[in-house]
Design a protein around this motif. Structure first.
Motif, short mmCIF file in Angstrom:
data_model
loop_
_atom_site.label_atom_id
_atom_site.label_comp_id
_atom_site.label_asym_id
_atom_site.label_seq_id
_atom_site.Cartn_x
_atom_site.Cartn_y
_atom_site.Cartn_z
N ALA A 961 1.00 -0.93 -0.08
CA ALA A 961 -0.27 -0.53 -0.06
C ALA A 961 0.54 1.17 0.09
N LEU A 962 1.82 1.13 0.60
CA LEU A 962 2.74 2.64 0.79
C LEU A 962 4.08 2.61 -0.69
N ALA A 963 4.60 1.73 -1.36
CA ALA A 963 4.25 2.07 -2.38
C ALA A 963 3.90 2.45 -4.01
N ILE A 964 2.11 1.53 -3.64
CA ILE A 964 1.07 2.34 -4.01
C ILE A 964 0.84 3.57 -3.79
N LEU A 965 0.77 3.95 -2.62
CA LEU A 965 0.23 5.51 -2.39
C LEU A 965 1.42 6.02 -3.03
N ALA A 966 2.57 5.62 -2.73
CA ALA A 966 3.98 7.02 -2.78
C ALA A 966 3.71 7.33 -4.70
N TYR A 1005 -7.35 2.62 -1.67
CA TYR A 1005 -6.40 1.80 -1.64
C TYR A 1005 -5.39 2.03 -0.32
N ALA A 1006 -5.66 3.17 0.51
CA ALA A 1006 -5.51 3.72 1.88
C ALA A 1006 -6.87 3.53 2.89
N ALA A 1007 -8.18 3.45 2.08
CA ALA A 1007 -9.45 3.14 3.19
C ALA A 1007 -10.05 2.43 2.51
N SER A 1008 -10.11 2.07 1.37
CA SER A 1008 -11.88 1.18 0.98
C SER A 1008 -10.90 0.11 0.78
N ILE A 1009 -10.01 -0.55 0.42
CA ILE A 1009 -9.76 -1.78 -0.18
C ILE A 1009 -10.59 -3.33 0.59
N ALA A 1039 2.51 9.30 1.46
CA ALA A 1039 1.45 8.24 1.90
C ALA A 1039 1.65 7.90 3.50
N VAL A 1040 2.68 7.37 4.29
CA VAL A 1040 2.41 6.50 5.86
C VAL A 1040 1.66 7.99 6.88
N ARG A 1041 1.63 9.06 6.96
CA ARG A 1041 0.29 9.80 7.09
C ARG A 1041 -0.95 9.27 6.20
N LEU A 1042 -0.72 8.84 5.25
CA LEU A 1042 -2.26 8.62 4.48
C LEU A 1042 -2.62 7.38 5.42
N LEU A 1043 -2.18 6.44 5.19
CA LEU A 1043 -2.25 4.80 6.01
C LEU A 1043 -2.66 5.06 7.44
N VAL A 1048 -5.17 4.36 11.97
CA VAL A 1048 -6.25 4.60 13.58
C VAL A 1048 -7.61 4.93 13.35
N ALA A 1049 -7.98 5.69 12.24
CA ALA A 1049 -9.30 6.15 11.61
C ALA A 1049 -9.91 4.26 12.20
N ARG A 1050 -9.90 3.20 11.55
CA ARG A 1050 -10.33 1.62 11.30
C ARG A 1050 -10.39 1.62 13.20
N LEU A 1051 -9.70 1.99 14.03
CA LEU A 1051 -9.76 1.27 14.79
C LEU A 1051 -10.91 1.57 16.04
N ALA A 1052 -11.57 0.22 16.80
CA ALA A 1052 -12.05 0.45 17.82
C ALA A 1052 -11.68 1.02 18.79
N ASP A 1053 -12.78 1.72 19.72
CA ASP A 1053 -12.90 2.82 20.66
C ASP A 1053 -11.73 1.77 21.77
N SER A 1054 -11.94 0.95 22.24
CA SER A 1054 -11.76 -0.07 23.12
C SER A 1054 -9.98 -0.67 22.56
N GLU A 1055 -10.21 -1.15 20.94
CA GLU A 1055 -8.76 -1.41 19.96
C GLU A 1055 -7.74 -0.27 20.64
N THR A 1056 -8.04 1.22 20.78
CA THR A 1056 -7.37 2.58 20.78
C THR A 1056 -6.64 2.96 22.13
N THR A 1057 -7.65 2.48 23.16
CA THR A 1057 -6.62 2.78 24.54
C THR A 1057 -5.79 1.68 24.61
N GLU A 1058 -6.18 0.44 24.39
CA GLU A 1058 -5.61 -0.64 24.41
C GLU A 1058 -3.95 -1.07 23.60
N LEU A 1059 -3.72 -0.62 22.42
CA LEU A 1059 -2.86 -0.34 21.41
C LEU A 1059 -1.98 1.07 22.18
N VAL A 1060 -2.89 1.98 23.15
CA VAL A 1060 -2.11 3.36 23.34
C VAL A 1060 -1.81 2.85 25.06
#
Length: 1400
Positions: A961-966, A1005-1009, A1039-1043, A1048-1060
């Motif tokens: 994905a990074l290579a494609i977006l770049a 490729y960043a958000a819908s695939i 491209a890294v920023r987009l991905l 981050v937007a894809r994470l559920a609230d519980s996944e977000t807190t656990e990851l941080v």
């Protein structure tokens, strides 16, 4: 390996179609399967489910092996996994959460040594992505250690000396336990005892439990490779023909990937494979000493090293000469503790090497010696390079065969190292691993007050300090490994040389099974004594595994047998004490096999040209299997040998995107482009005029230093060397001088090489060197090979120094072509230190960075693979001359970008996206397939369908994905995008704007695939953070920023807190000074920072404070290598961070970085540009605070230089973002005016030039500000309608003119300075003011001049009406409103196309 995959760059392996156009159309999966079938296996291992036969799923007909790994003689590795288990290993959120220890308890520090759980087993850390809380090493009770052992770890694959766990006892130990979730790595979990039951246990109960279950920790895979090669053995009894495997409609395994580890090469077989962390990681040992650790999900390498014996330090401090012994590394022993994994690499002398040719008579014979080197493996927070560590602990030698060495864990969790001596007697020694020496920062008193003086949890391993001198077993010098004095235990009872040894611990005693060519001996090892049962005559044994304490499984060439072992040798009849066969299963011929828990066998062979993996199961008492049978776990789909006559790519040489040279197995070479090679087209292909008698290998290009002509140098697999003209591919010369294939070509273009300048060194696989003069195509001479492999070539003015792997070096005279002398490698190093030498490592790739590189492998799937360095390719395509050295035209660069995207994009997932790519961007699909790269490792992945490439692993998805977006970023910004070939309007189903098309594909490729691909592996956040830290390409970083944003937007609230929560402990502010700049800390800040920007409402204040302080820490540290990351996070989330740190100081740091010109203060080349961009972003988003800081720093600077820097920043803002300053313009102007205070002459002189330049830019940019030179008056209009008048001579405000009720749009002085006109579009009027000096201004300073009538009304008020033209925004007024004076009392006002003239 000739190519090199940079661990810090974004490399994408691209496998081209292997067969020429029109010959044979084979897909990627078929090529990999045929490669597997044609490879020669050297070792095999497998890992299985706790429920061995899948009864929990109601499918007892299919063995539920989770995976099989097959090592080959070319050094590569094939990994097969069950499809269902592969999916379970892959959390879709791709978090790669690090292990998170719980806060330590100072009241209960550990007092016992490091505890080994199931030595030789994978550690019992599981893979649940939701298991996020780790057991603190400071809180491990005895019951917790026991409960940490799972059935999976207890039944892990075993190796030669092996303590099999008793299944009934293990089930009893685990009965009633449940696992509970905790913070951990996605690759780690532990099964824990119920906390309430554990807390209610008494000390006596805990002690009893520990004593009873310690045997379950004992070694299970600690001797030579558990796989068994097909070697000739004494005749075996005749059995009925083996039954063919039963037809199996559903295969249990899928071919996951083909891996080329860092030290893979022909002649360096994979000798041992060991599993870690359940089944997530696998260690791979090569005969040449290459040791690497890979993930079993996609084969990525997380750490690697070359196992080498260290020289012994002499008493005078100089290194002692290394004895000439060629060690072959044949086995890997494993011992896992809570903290790390102990690896023992074992080697024996090469049987074919004349080991005494350089030794004195007193040196002794090393034939029966075994060299052991110990390493400590620490698996890091995730599987990205740089996190895992592999540290050498020590080395020693033993007198005894390699296949008798093993480890056992005692009841106190310490280690015992044992082996057999030359006479066949058993010897044991206590082994201890010491902690590493404390760093100065770790000494008492060096920690800050917030660090508790907790004891080190690594208090268990002590250890060895041995050396590789064959005739000694004593320790020398201080190393971390220590061995105690040996203890003899008696003879094993064999009358022939021992071939293998296995062990099983029952708590009360240890049973040993030793075998030779025609004998099998069972011994009981109790309290230091050895009791042997009568020897059983058994021949052809290749492997043995204990099923339980009373039965063993024997693997032979043609059978699998089970023997019952009596409990004691006492009895009336000796034959009653002998082990007796209870079950025998015929086996089909196999290439290599291994025994798995339960005594079952996993093997591989080729039948009808197809590689197969078989599982042979035993029918045991109390087993659900009623009848022993063999089933196929996997088999290839096609006959690999039926199409061998079809030419295939055997070598690639990519020179440019438009020039790739391909060598084929039929001896021809072809010149083509990357686009055509990927499309399998021969439209412009150019072929050589003559075919060599073998497959083309090791192509390289060299230049004739006299004519400047470039020629190709290569060879064939029959030992031929050839030279072709690069332009025409005409064969210029050919020699057959080698007996082994050519592997390396070294061009000697530097004049410092002496007489051989202009020559090439052609090196064969056995180390023979042919010297060939390029000019004239003359064969000069041949340098013969040594018995040991060649490691390094060193060339001085007239000397050729060759260094070999046996610790010897040879010196040749290039002038007389004579051999001078042989020396030790230490003497050779002393010679090289004198200078004047050029060096080349045979197994190491060139350090030259290439955007398109060959990887140098010769197998069918890897020979056609090239590596794309995406950042390097973007530099070549960059329109900036400073970045791009290539002289491509804009159209050519655009064509190259399309060609690369045709390889990277995935067609067939979305019809709409395919249409946009085909018609809008003119990108056509290619036939190439993509792999995965990790540090110096190539992974080729089968692609069964278009979407399968996104189902491999989060790391593979991130790379692609990074290579494609770049590249899409480049395409969208490219100036030549308007040159894309138009298509008829009837064919367009979407926008015809190429930039918009590129943006649409980017969004997909960043958000819908992931919505269209089942089991999609979302890009790994740690992998993206890794690239964010180490790649400076603007397109890649964007491209890294987009991905990252999409992830981050894809994470559920519980996944977000656990990851941080999991990563927070690694933030720089939480680490020591030594650790704060580590890659792990920077990665933690990147992940937590991006999450906090978008989801700060989910995070507690303490977490946000830690993140903000970490950003400030990097930002203010001039030596930090991660300031670029801090700047980026400042730009993105300044409004969040300003609430938790000193926002003014953060801004000031950005001001400094944005205006500095000192290169030594800049960590990254583009950091100044990045800081200026951040300043613009913050100024637009937080204008009040920004302007306040700006005004303070102008009026009250920390230094004059700082004030000048801030003023330079103001100029930059005026040029780039004038609207940011518009509303605060009066405040800014007043600060600048006050900086010119004549009462402070030094300060005024320092900033005069900068202030003058700023005011000049303000007047030219903003129509609301005007300056009259003669009177030194400055007028500034405000948003409230007032006009402020300044006197620059005195740096004071004179007065304020208040005539407008709404925003002032423009103002202007008359040429004589006596009139000022102001205009407001919102009021549609022009005001005329008298502003010249008057008599009243002397007596009323600060008051505006009299306007000829009473009050504060202007001298004149003139109205106008221009209709819709008067309705425009602020930005439009900057360009479309202007006063022009035609005379001292006549002014012309221009508003867009309207012109109004007024008399003042």
């Amino acid at each position: 390996m000739l190519g090199k995959l940079d661990s810090w760059s974004l490399n994408i392996p691209v496998t081209l179609p292997p067969c020429p156009h029109g010959t044979r159309n084979t897909d990627n999966t078929t090529v990999i399967e045929e490669t597997f079938s044609q490879s020669t296996p050297s070792t095999i291992t497998s890992w299985e489910n706790q429920d061995l036969f899948g009864l929990s799923e109601g499918r007892s007909d299919i063995p539920s092996a989770h995976g099989v790994a097959v090592g080959c003689k070319d050094g590569s590795l094939f990994i097969l996994r069950s499809a269902s288990h592969s999916a379970s290993l892959q959390p879709n959120i791709a978090l790669s959460i690090p292990s998170t220890p719980s806060p330590p308890e100072p009241t209960s520090p550990p007092t016992s040594p490091r505890r080994y759980r199931g030595l030789g087993h994978p550690s019992s850390r599981s893979a649940s992505p939701s298991s996020l809380k780790a057991i603190s090493p400071f809180q491990l009770s005895r019951s917790r250690v026991v409960s940490a052992v799972s059935t999976e770890s207890a039944e892990a694959p075993k190796n030669y000396v092996d303590f099999d766990d008793e299944r009934e006892r293990m089930r009893g130990m685990l009965k009633g336990r449940k696992s509970r979730e905790r913070h951990a790595s996605t690759s780690r979990t532990r099964q824990e005892k119920d906390s309430s039951a554990s807390s209610q246990s008494t000390s006596a109960q805990i002690s009893s439990l520990r004593k009873e279950d310690t045997r379950n920790y004992l070694s299970a895979a600690l001797s030579p490779s558990s796989s068994t090669l097909s070697l000739s053995n004494p005749p075996s009894p005749t059995f009925p023909p083996a039954a063919s495997p039963e037809p199996n409609g559903t295969l249990a395994l899928n071919l996951r990937c083909h891996v080329y580890p860092p030290y893979a090469r022909p002649g360096s077989s994979v000798s041992a494979l060991k599993m870690h962390e359940g089944d997530r990681y696998i260690s791979c040992l090569h005969e040449s000493g290459g040791l690497s650790v890979h993930t079993t999900v996609d084969g990525s390498c997380i750490v690697s090293t070359l196992v080498e014996a260290k020289t012994k330090p002499a008493s005078a401090g100089k290194a002692q000469a290394t004895p000439s012994v060629l060690w072959v590394w044949r086995n890997l022993l494993v011992a896992a503790s809570e903290e790390s994994i102990l690896l023992l690499a074992c080697a024996s002398p090469d049987e074919l090497y004349p080991n005494n040719q350089f030794l004195d008579a007193s040196s002794g014979d090393s034939e029966n010696q075994t060299l052991i080197i110990a390493y400590e493996l620490c698996l890091g927070a995730d599987a990205v390079a740089g996190e895992a560590k592999l540290e050498q602990l020590g080395q020693w030698t033993v007198s005894g065969p390699l296949n008798s060495i093993g480890l056992r864990a005692e009841h106190d969790h310490s280690l015992t190292f044992f082996h057999t001596g030359p006479g066949g007697h058993l010897v044991s020694r206590s082994l201890t691993v010491h902690d590493p020496p404390p760093e100065p920062a770790d000494l008492p008193g060096s920690h800050s007050s917030n660090h508790l003086p907790l004891p080190n949890p690594f208090k268990a391993l002590k250890a060895l300090s041995m050396e590789n001198i064959p005739d000694t077993e004593t320790s020398t010098g201080y190393e971390r490994i220590q061995l105690e004095d040996p203890i003899g235990h008696g003879d094993l009872g064999l009358t022939e040389p021992l071939l293998g040894l296995r062990a099983h611990d029952n708590g009360a005693d240890v049973r040993l099974c030793a075998w030779s060519a025609r004998e099998l001996s069972i011994c009981k090892w109790t309290q230091g004594t050895l009791e042997a049962l009568p020897v059983v005559p058994v021949s052809g044994v290749r492997d043995v595994r204990w099923i339980d304490h009373d039965s063993i499984s024997l693997l032979s060439e043609d059978r699998l047998a089970v023997y019952a072992v009596p409990s004691s040798s006492t009895g009336d009849k000796p034959e009653e004490a002998q082990p007796k066969p209870t079950q025998t299963i015929p086996l089909s011929p196999y290439d290599v096999a291994t025994l798995v828990p339960g005594g079952h066998a996993v093997s591989t062979r080729v039948k009808n040209g197809r590689r197969r993996i078989h599982h042979t199961s035993l029918a045991l008492p109390d087993s659900p299997i009623e009848k022993a049978k063999t089933r196929a776990l996997w088999k290839a789909r096609t006959d690999a040998f039926a199409a061998q006559s079809t030419p295939r790519i055997s070598s690639t040489l990519p020179l440019e995107l438009d020039l790739i040279v391909l060598g084929y197995t039929d001896g021809r070479i072809c010149r083509t482009t990357l686009t055509e090679a990927a499309q399998n087209s021969d439209a412009s292909a150019q072929w050589s005029d003559f075919a060599l008698p073998g497959a083309i290998l090791a192509l390289d290009v060299v230049q004739n230093h006299r004519t400047g002509e470039r020629v190709l140098v290569g060879g064939a697999d029959d030992g031929t060397i050839a030279i072709w003209a690069l332009d025409t591919l005409k064969l210029c010369a050919r020699w057959t001088v080698f007996t082994t294939p050519l592997v390396r070509v070294i061009s000697l273009e530097d004049e410092g090489v002496g007489r051989l300048h202009g020559c090439v060194l052609c090196i064969s696989q056995d180390g023979t060197i042919a010297v060939i003069a390029v000019d004239g195509y003359q064969f000069v001479y041949l340098v013969p090979a040594s018995a040991a492999p060649l490691r390094r070539v060193c060339l001085g003015e007239n000397n050729l120094l060759l260094v070999y792997t046996d610790g010897r070096a040879r010196l040749w005279d290039t002038g007389t072509r004579e051999f001078w002398r042989s020396m030790s490698v230490e003497k050779a190093e002393e010679l090289l230190l004198q200078g004047g030498w050029h060096e080349w490592f045979i197994d190491r790739a060139s350090d030259k960075k290439q955007a398109l590189a060959s990887l140098g492998y010769s197998s069918p799937d890897a020979a056609s693979t090239v590596s794309l360095d995406v950042p390097a390719l973007l530099r070549q395509l960059s329109p900036s001359p400073a970045l791009s050295a290539a002289s491509f035209s804009p159209k050519k660069k655009l064509d190259h970008a399309r060609a690369l995207l045709s390889i990277l994009l995935t067609f067939g997932i979305s019809e709409g996206i395919d249409t946009i790519c085909n018609e809008g961007l003119a990108i056509k699909p290619s036939s190439a397939s993509l792999g995965l790269s990790s540090p110096e490792t190539l992974t080729i992945v089968p692609q069964h369908n278009p979407s399968s490439v996104w189902m491999v692993s989060p790391e593979a998805s991130a790379d692609r994905a990074l290579a494609i977006l770049a590249l899409l970023q480049f395409l969208a910004q490219f100036e030549g995008t308007d040159s894309i070939t138009p298509v008829p309007a009837t064919m367009l189903m979407h926008t015809t704007d190429p930039a918009q098309d590129a943006s649409t594909v980017t969004t997909f490729y960043a958000a819908s695939i992931g919505q269209l691909v089942p089991d999609h592996q979302h890009p790994s956040l740690p992998r993206l953070a890794h690239y964010m830290l180490h790649i400076q390409s603007a397109e890649v970083r964007q491209a890294v920023r987009l991905l990252l944003d999409a992830g981050v937007a894809r994470l559920a609230d519980s996944e977000t807190t656990e990851l941080v929560e999991a990563w927070q402990q690694y933030l720089p502010v939480m680490r020591t000074d030594k650790e704060k700049d580590s890659p792990q800390s920077a990665k933690a800040l990147c992940i937590c920072g991006f999450i906090a920007v978008d989801k700060y409402t989910l995070l507690p204040t303490s977490t946000l404070t830690d993140i903000a302080k970490s950003i400030a820490l990097f930002l203010h540290d001039e030596t930090s290598p991660h300031r670029s990351l801090a700047i980026d996070l400042c730009s993105r989330g300044f409004q969040v961070w300003q609430q938790y740190v000193d926002a003014v100081e953060m801004l000031r740091a950005l001001f400094t970085l944005a205006t500095t010109t000192k290169k030594e203060t800049i960590a990254v080349p583009n950091i100044g540009v990045q800081a200026r961009s951040a300043v613009l972003q913050i100024a637009a988003g937080n204008t009040p605070l920004f302007m306040t800081t700006l005004a303070i720093d102008i009026l009250q600077p920390r230094s004059v230089q700082h004030r000048k820097s801030v003023m330079q920043l103001v100029i930059f803002l005026i040029r780039k973002k004038p609207l940011v300053l518009y509303s605060n313009l009066p405040r800014l102007v007043e600060a600048i005016v006050k900086s010119l205070d004549p009462n402070s002459s030094a300060s005024r002189d320092a900033v005069l030039d900068s202030a003058t330049e700023i005011l000049s830019h303000i007047v030219q940019t903003f129509p609301t500000v005007d300056f009259h030179m003669a009177t030194q008056r400055l007028a500034v209009g405000t948003s409230e309608g007032a006009v402020v008048m300044y006197d620059l001579k005195t740096a004071t405000r004179l007065y304020v003119l208040e005539g407008h009720k709404k925003r002032t749009t423009a103002c202007s002085f008359s040429p004589d300075g006596r009139r000022l006109v102001t205009m407001s579009l919102e009021e549609s009027d022009v005001l005329v003011w008298k502003v010249g000096s008057s008599f009243t201004s002397i007596f009323m300073p600060g008051a505006p001049p009299r306007q000829g009538h009473g009050g504060s009304e202007p001298f004149k008020r003139l109205e106008f009406h221009i209709g819709e033209a008067a309705h425009m925004g602020i930005e439009a007024t900057l360009a479309n409103v202007q006063f022009e004076w035609t005379a001292d009392r006549s002014v012309r006002l221009k508003i867009r196309d309207s012109i109004l003239t007024f008399s003042t």
